[in-house]
Design a protein around this motif. Sequence first.
Motif, mmCIF file in Angstrom:
data_model
loop_
_atom_site.group_PDB
_atom_site.id
_atom_site.type_symbol
_atom_site.label_atom_id
_atom_site.label_comp_id
_atom_site.label_asym_id
_atom_site.label_seq_id
_atom_site.Cartn_x
_atom_site.Cartn_y
_atom_site.Cartn_z
ATOM 1 N N THR A 36 -48.730 -23.369 14.313
ATOM 2 C CA THR A 36 -48.534 -24.704 13.771
ATOM 3 C C THR A 36 -47.751 -24.522 12.395
ATOM 4 O OG1 THR A 36 -50.486 -25.295 14.753
ATOM 5 C CG2 THR A 36 -49.709 -26.653 13.157
ATOM 6 N N TRP A 62 -49.731 -29.371 10.357
ATOM 7 C CA TRP A 62 -50.912 -28.695 10.325
ATOM 8 C C TRP A 62 -51.976 -29.870 10.017
ATOM 9 C CZ3 TRP A 62 -52.805 -24.976 5.896
ATOM 10 C CH2 TRP A 62 -53.583 -23.865 6.556
ATOM 11 N N PHE A 104 -53.234 -30.876 13.271
ATOM 12 C CA PHE A 104 -53.838 -30.057 13.827
ATOM 13 C C PHE A 104 -55.206 -30.049 13.225
ATOM 14 C CE2 PHE A 104 -55.760 -25.900 13.856
ATOM 15 C CZ PHE A 104 -55.772 -25.349 15.265
ATOM 16 N N GLY A 152 -56.168 -31.194 16.704
ATOM 17 C CA GLY A 152 -56.041 -29.927 17.348
ATOM 18 C C GLY A 152 -55.157 -30.424 18.541
ATOM 19 N N HIS A 153 -54.904 -29.293 19.438
ATOM 20 C CA HIS A 153 -54.242 -29.437 20.454
ATOM 21 C C HIS A 153 -54.648 -30.355 21.660
ATOM 22 C CE1 HIS A 153 -51.912 -26.109 18.755
ATOM 23 N NE2 HIS A 153 -52.964 -25.481 18.778
ATOM 24 N N GLU A 162 -56.249 -20.287 14.284
ATOM 25 C CA GLU A 162 -54.970 -20.258 15.081
ATOM 26 C C GLU A 162 -54.434 -18.406 15.228
ATOM 27 O OE1 GLU A 162 -51.954 -23.351 14.933
ATOM 28 O OE2 GLU A 162 -52.939 -23.805 12.896
#
Length: 621
Positions: free
Chosen positions: A286, A297, A300, A304-305, A321
Amino acid sequence: MAATLSLQHTLPKLPVPTLEETIAKYLKTIEPLTTPDELERNKELAKDFLKPGGLGRTLQQRLLDVDRAAPDNWLDDTWWISKAYHEWREPLLVNSNWYILMRNEYNHPTEFYSTVENPAYTTFQVKRAAHLAQQLLDYIDTLYRQNIPVEMTRSGPLCMHQYTQLIGMTRIPQAGCDRLVNTPFPSPSKHIVLIIDDQFFKIDVVSKDNKRLLDGDMERQFLDAIKQLEKIKASAPIGILTCDHRDAWTKAREHLIVLDPKNRESLQVIEDALFCVTLDSAAEATKADRKNDFAEWAKFGMHGHGGRNRWCDKSLNLIFERDGKFVCHGEHSPCDALIPALIMDYIIRKPTDLNAPSTNAIIDAPKHLSFVTDAKTQEHLKAASATIEALSKNSDCGIVYFDEYGSDYVKKVVKASPDAYMQMALQLAYYKQIGQPCATYETGSTRAFRRGRTETIRTLSTDSYAFCKAMEDSSVEPEKKVKLLRAAIAAHSKYQREAGNGKGIDRHLMGLRLCLQSGEAHGLFQEPVFGKSGAFLLSTSGLFAGDNFVGTGFGAMYPDGYGINYLAGGKTLKFGVESKFESKVTSTREFGEFLRQALRDMRTAVEQTLPEDQRKVAAKL
C-alpha cells in the motif's frame, strides 16, 4: 506507585447537572444555528420545560432515580454502550471502528524476502508481527499485575476501568442490539488468533508448562500457520461477514452456529482470544506517502482490502502488510480509542530483533479454525461483499500532514491551548469550504469519574463563528482577528473544562429524553434546531502528540460531514479525515487544503500583531 485499579473507589460518580445550567448552555450553543425569531421561540419553549411542575422537572427526577440505582455511573451503567454503539445497525467498518497507522521501524528494511513457507508473506513482516504481538503480551502481563500507573491530572486520578475492557473483548451481533462478550479480567485466555488468507488459526502464547514465549517462538508459530495454508482445506472467508450490516451479520451468524457445532467452537475461540494478528498478502504494498495525503494507506487502515482478512468485532487487531507496515484497528464500543492509542504508542518503541531468541519450548501447533458452510452462507458472503464494496468505494480518506508549525509554536507564540487552537482551525477550514458554520462534536473525557467515558464538547459557538467571519473579511484588522481568536479559544477551553467535570449538556439531554414515557413529548425536543445542533457534521477527536503515528482516523457521522481525528505534535499537526464521495458538498482533499490555509492564515494574523523581535523568534518555531 499506586496499583492500576487501586484508586477506583476514590473516584466520584458522574454528576447529573441541574436543569437550569444544561438548558442555559443549550440555548447558548444553538445561537449560531438559529435566526433571532427561532432563538426566541426556543427560549419560550425552554421556559415551559423548566417551569415548576413542567415536564422537564419530572424528567429530571426520573433521571435522579436512575442515578441513585446506578452502582457506578448513571450513564455507563444504564444506557451508554447500547445507545451510543450497539443499537446502531450500520456496518462497523468506516462507521464505527477506528484505525491507527503506525510509523515504520527506524531501521525498516527496503528489501523484503519471501518466507520459505509461502511467497505471499515476507520474513520481516512475520518477524515484526511476532515482535509486536509479544510486546503487547508483555504489556498485558504488566496490566494484569496492576503495574500500569494510574493516570493522574492536577485534579486527581483518572478512571482506569477502560484498560480492563480491551483484552479478550469481542462484540457479537444480535437482533436490534449487539452485545459484548469478554473473558474476565485478568483474562484466563492463553491464546491469540492469527488471520492469514481469510483463514483463522489459534496461536497459544504460553508453553505447555505455562511459560510465556519469546519473539522467536511466536515467529515459529506464525510460520507454522503459514505453512499449513498448503495443507488445510480452506474455509470460506467468514471474516467478511463481520464487516456487514449488523442485522445481516446477526442472521448469518445464527445460521452458522445452527448449521454445525464446529462453527460455534471456532467462533468462540476467536471471541475469547486476547486479540487478533493479521498478515496481509497483497503483492503490491500500500502506498504510504505524503504526496497523496497518505490516502491509500488511510483507506487501508479504515477498511483494508475490501474487508478481507479481518474480524471487525474484535476490540484490538494488529495488522501487518508484506512490507512490514503496521496498522492497529479496533472496535469502538468497549473502550475509547485513546486507551489503545496509548498502548500502541508504548509497544512500538522497542525495535524488532531480526535474530529474535527462542525458548524452544514445547508448544501446541497452530490450530486451524474451520467453518462448515452451505449455499445460504455463500449468499450471506456475497451480500456482505457487495455492502463492503459500496462502503469502501464511498469512503474518502486522507491524512492532512501539516509541518509548517506545531503545538510548540501554539504554546510559545500564541500562548494558547493547542487543542482549542486546532479546533478553531477546523472551524475556519469548514467555513472556508462551505460558507457557513455547522454543529461540531469534539470528544471530551469524563474519566475523572468512576467508569466515565465521554461528553460532547460543542466547539461551535458565537465566538468561533465571529472568529471565522472576521478571518474571511479582508477589511478586519489583524488585531481584531486575533482578539476574536483568543475569545473563541477561551470559550472552547471553558466548555472543555465543564464537559470534563460532568457539566456538558449532550449526555444530560440524552438521559432526559430516555426518561420520556409513552405519550410524553415536549416542543423543545421537536424544534428543528434541536436535531440540527446534534447532527455533528464535524465529528472530531484529538489524541496526543502521536510522534509514533503516521495518522489516525474514524468515519464521518453523516453523509455530508467529516470524521476527523488529530495529533498535535510539537513540530507537526496530523489530521485523519474521512468524508463520503457521494456528498456534493464535502471533499477530503479540498478540506485538507482549506485546513492548511486556515492554519497559515491564523499564524499570519498572530504574527502581524507581534513586535518585530518576537516575530523573528516565532519564524524559527
